[in-house]
Design a protein around this motif. Structure first.
Motif, short mmCIF file in Angstrom:
data_model
loop_
_atom_site.label_atom_id
_atom_site.label_comp_id
_atom_site.label_asym_id
_atom_site.label_seq_id
_atom_site.Cartn_x
_atom_site.Cartn_y
_atom_site.Cartn_z
N ILE A 187 -18.42 16.79 16.60
CA ILE A 187 -19.28 16.35 17.73
C ILE A 187 -20.36 17.44 17.76
CG2 ILE A 187 -18.35 17.94 19.47
CD1 ILE A 187 -19.46 14.65 20.20
N ASP A 211 -27.73 6.79 22.57
CA ASP A 211 -26.51 6.78 23.00
C ASP A 211 -25.81 5.30 23.03
OD1 ASP A 211 -26.12 9.27 23.59
OD2 ASP A 211 -26.48 9.12 25.88
N CYS A 247 -24.78 4.58 19.46
CA CYS A 247 -23.47 5.15 19.10
C CYS A 247 -22.41 4.21 19.99
CB CYS A 247 -23.14 6.46 19.58
SG CYS A 247 -24.20 7.45 18.34
N LYS A 248 -22.65 3.75 21.08
CA LYS A 248 -21.68 3.13 21.74
C LYS A 248 -21.30 1.77 21.10
CE LYS A 248 -23.07 3.80 26.21
NZ LYS A 248 -23.25 3.60 27.38
N HIS A 295 -18.17 3.99 20.00
CA HIS A 295 -18.02 5.25 20.88
C HIS A 295 -17.80 4.99 22.28
CE1 HIS A 295 -19.73 8.16 17.39
NE2 HIS A 295 -18.87 7.15 16.90
N THR A 297 -22.65 12.90 26.37
CA THR A 297 -21.49 13.77 26.07
C THR A 297 -21.77 15.26 26.14
OG1 THR A 297 -20.24 12.21 24.54
CG2 THR A 297 -19.59 14.53 24.39
#
Ligand SMILES: NC(=O)c1ccc[n+]([C@@H]2O[C@H](COP(=O)([O-])OP(=O)(O)OC[C@H]3O[C@@H](n4cnc5c(N)ncnc54)[C@H](O)[C@@H]3O)[C@@H](O)[C@H]2O)c1
Length: 282
Positions: free
Chosen positions: A193, A215, A218-219, A224, A231
């Motif tokens: 992380i 973000d 990554c999702k 994720h 996060t």
């Protein structure tokens, strides 16, 4: 074999570990330094069981029986006959050392002495005992009743038998284990992380993409559940600067050096959700 577990520290993690273990049939001794801390811990366990019962995920009689398997005490001697002891006190080496010195004298021969530390090297904790082969990291995640992962960490002298017993315990309470074979700073999870958050913050800092887009990448790109910058806000930017800084100090690997932006955010108090402002505004 009797399945007796002792948990030292009835805070967020200790109470969660006691909760899932009692539910899985372990007799649990839960130890803290004050009655107030024990009451907070056992109240949290009761409330959590009640929620599971209300949702139909746990029978009322099973919840009652599980609660009956937990004995709360301020006496450290009560851990003497435990097969496994899990320490979950404050993340301070001196406090953990004091506990492990006492455990070394009190715990029965062959007992597994586990620490739930998120970052302190297991080897350093084990070094104050005469039985470092019996000391192991058993890193649960928060909230313990919900999170599936346990990171098992081998100290320099942890024996195979200790690791196997720790795995058996974690699996018996419904968790999935990964094994960290060398006692490296940040274990596996904090290493991963940290690398991701540091790179995400650098991309954002240098104007390559917005926080939202990083973000979303990554999702949707990697599946994720949450993007790295969201996060960081949830965990606390201060916590991550500290964690990545420690890994950087140990490894001298530039990829863990906390970026200037994150350091300035901490200086300014913009540390994420808990302050109302981080990479996002709350
Ligand atoms: N909070 C998290 O998300 C998280 C996740 C994984 C691991 N951890 C690790 O778990 C450990 C505990 O964290 P927490 O969040 O539960 O902390 P916490 O502050 O909620 O609880 C710590 C408890 O330890 C008790 N304590 C202190 N000294 C003691 C002693 N000598 N004997 C018995 N009890 C003592 C305190 O009274 C307190 O109840 C830390 O090492 C932390 O790094 C925390």
């Amino acid at each position: 074999m009797a399945r007796k577990l002792a948990v030292i520290g009835a805070g967020l993690m200790g109470s969660g570990i006691a909760q899932v273990s009692a539910q899985a049939g372990w007799d649990v001794v839960l130890r803290d330094v004050t009655d107030a801390a024990l009451t907070r811990g056992t109240d949290a366990i009761k409330t959590s069981y009640e929620r599971f019962v209300a949702k139909g995920k746990l029978g009322a009689a099973d919840a009652e029986a599980a609660l009956g398997r937990i004995t709360a005490t301020t006496e450290l001697d009560a851990v003497a006959d435990a097969d496994i002891v899990v320490e979950a006190v404050f993340e301070k080496l001196e406090v953990k050392h004091e506990i492990f010195r006492s455990l070394d004298k009190i715990a029965k021969d062959g007992a597994v002495l586990a620490s739930n530390t998120s970052a302190i090297p297991i080897t350093k904790i084990a070094a104050v005992t005469e039985r470092p082969e019996s000391v192991v990291g058993v890193h649960f995640f928060s909230p313990v009743p919900m999170m599936q992962l346990v990171e098992l960490v081998r100290g320099y002298k942890t024996s195979d038998e200790t690791l196997a017993t720790a795995r058996e315990f974690a699996e018996s309470v419904g968790k999935t284990c990964i094994v960290v074979n060398r006692d490296v700073a940040g274990f596996v999870t904090t290493r991963l992380i940290s690398a991701l958050v540091v790179e995400a913050a650098k991309l954002y800092e240098s104007g390559v993409a917005t926080a939202e887009d990083i973000d979303i990448a990554c999702k949707l790109g990697f599946g994720h559940a949450m993007g790295p910058l969201a996060t960081a806000d949830l965990t606390g930017v201060d916590i991550l600067v500290n964690a990545t800084g420690n890994i950087y100090t140990e490894t001298q690997d530039e990829k863990f050096a906390p970026p200037e932006l994150m350091r300035r955010m901490v200086d300014a108090g913009d540390i994420g959700r808990k302050s109302g402002q981080g990479f996002y505004t709350y």
